[in-house]
Scaffold this motif. Sequence first.
Motif, short mmCIF file in Angstrom:
data_model
loop_
_atom_site.label_atom_id
_atom_site.label_comp_id
_atom_site.label_asym_id
_atom_site.label_seq_id
_atom_site.Cartn_x
_atom_site.Cartn_y
_atom_site.Cartn_z
N GLU A 174 1.41 -0.86 -0.12
CA GLU A 174 -0.12 -0.07 -0.39
C GLU A 174 0.56 1.16 0.53
N GLU A 175 1.71 1.56 0.53
CA GLU A 175 2.81 2.63 1.07
C GLU A 175 3.43 2.64 -0.52
N MET A 176 3.80 1.47 -1.17
CA MET A 176 4.61 1.13 -3.01
C MET A 176 4.03 1.91 -3.33
N GLN A 177 2.27 1.40 -3.38
CA GLN A 177 1.12 2.50 -4.03
C GLN A 177 1.62 3.95 -4.36
N GLY A 178 1.46 4.65 -3.27
CA GLY A 178 1.46 6.07 -2.66
C GLY A 178 2.81 6.30 -3.41
N PHE A 179 4.48 5.53 -3.49
CA PHE A 179 5.50 6.38 -3.57
C PHE A 179 4.68 6.21 -5.42
N PHE A 194 15.20 -12.35 2.54
CA PHE A 194 15.32 -12.48 3.45
C PHE A 194 13.56 -13.52 3.49
N PRO A 195 14.09 -14.45 4.20
CA PRO A 195 12.95 -15.40 4.06
C PRO A 195 11.16 -14.78 4.64
N LYS A 196 11.41 -13.48 5.22
CA LYS A 196 10.87 -13.37 6.63
C LYS A 196 9.82 -12.33 5.89
N ALA A 197 10.70 -11.37 4.71
CA ALA A 197 10.64 -10.31 4.36
C ALA A 197 9.30 -10.12 3.52
N THR A 198 8.12 -10.71 4.19
CA THR A 198 7.27 -10.60 2.89
C THR A 198 6.18 -9.79 2.92
N ASP A 199 6.24 -8.44 3.13
CA ASP A 199 6.10 -6.89 2.76
C ASP A 199 6.24 -6.83 0.96
N THR A 200 8.65 -7.06 1.43
CA THR A 200 9.12 -6.37 0.50
C THR A 200 8.88 -7.55 -0.73
N HIS A 201 8.95 -8.87 -0.41
CA HIS A 201 8.47 -10.06 -1.81
C HIS A 201 6.80 -9.50 -2.49
N ALA A 202 5.69 -9.13 -1.78
CA ALA A 202 4.10 -8.78 -1.67
C ALA A 202 5.18 -7.60 -3.19
N CYS A 203 6.10 -7.04 -2.37
CA CYS A 203 6.11 -5.96 -3.19
C CYS A 203 6.90 -5.69 -4.41
N ALA A 204 7.93 -6.84 -4.63
CA ALA A 204 8.55 -7.28 -5.67
C ALA A 204 6.84 -8.03 -6.97
N GLN A 205 6.14 -8.68 -6.26
CA GLN A 205 5.84 -9.06 -6.91
C GLN A 205 4.91 -8.20 -8.13
N ALA A 206 4.40 -7.67 -7.01
CA ALA A 206 3.56 -6.26 -7.99
C ALA A 206 4.08 -5.18 -8.50
N VAL A 207 5.06 -4.88 -7.76
CA VAL A 207 5.62 -3.41 -8.88
C VAL A 207 5.90 -3.41 -10.09
N PRO A 208 5.12 -2.77 -11.14
CA PRO A 208 5.21 -2.86 -12.37
C PRO A 208 6.55 -2.52 -13.11
N ALA A 209 7.00 -3.41 -14.16
CA ALA A 209 7.67 -4.05 -14.71
C ALA A 209 9.25 -2.79 -15.08
N GLU A 210 7.91 -1.78 -15.47
CA GLU A 210 9.06 -0.37 -15.91
C GLU A 210 9.39 0.13 -14.81
N ARG A 211 9.21 -0.26 -13.91
CA ARG A 211 9.12 1.08 -12.34
C ARG A 211 10.13 -0.27 -11.29
#
Length: 273
Positions: A174-179, A194-211
């Motif tokens: 959600e924070e990523m979307q704002g930026f 890092f195995p427990k960095a679940t928010d970071t994993h979700a962001c890497a999956q969701a970030v647009p390819a060009e960004r």
Amino acid sequence: MAAAVALESLSAPLIDSHCHIVFRNFDEDLEEVAQRWRDAGVGRLLHACVEPSEIPAIRALADRFPELRYSVGVHPLDPEHWAPDTQQVLREAAQADPRVVAIGELGLDLFRDKNLEQQLAMLRPQLDLAVELDLPVIIHCRDAAEPMLRELRDRADRGACPKGVMHCWSGTPEEMQGFLELGLYISFSGNVTFPKATDTHACAQAVPAERFLVETDCPFLAPVPRRGKRNEPSYVMAVAQRVAELRQDSLQAVALQSTSNACALFGPALHNV
């Protein structure tokens, strides 16, 4: 060994979009570190600056290693390095060397310190300088997404928000979307492995390819399986590999895309890698 072999087939060199090799723990073996990043296919490094006294040493590193570009700025946790003339010092350094491709590492950090107003007093003139010089910013933001978004949205409303990157991303989707809505890029570092960095994993999956970008933030945050050891630019391959896995994409595609994105953000000085 497997990592070096995997990169030999890549058609685009990787760019480590954020590193700190000026630090003393590279003094003894920097030539060997450089050989490893070249062997790993790292074609450009962007060296982040945390305070003005570093600038001559970083410039000397750029003379020594032609693949290095750099920023000038003051880190939010270093208020003792901000003085009335600091903005002018940064301006002169940026204008004196075309290898300066960004202002930063600037930002807000409320994880270690709670001096928000003092940090904003350093942040704002650096953002102003980036707009003045038409340079992107490298943003450090830790436990401070809300005030950072508030500051940047206010600037966007006034037409005074620079382009830039949220470096070493560790926030929520959600924070990523704002930026992203402000036009910023998102850069992933060793913490994405890092195995427990679940928010970071979700962001890497969701970030647009060009960004998205990849980085090491070395000597900090060495990726798995080297976690806890000194990080170095060659390890950016492990970051790219993990991003590829999370996005269910190939390492080749992530290397091509992240390199293209870094060049789009930081401009001609990063081209021809």
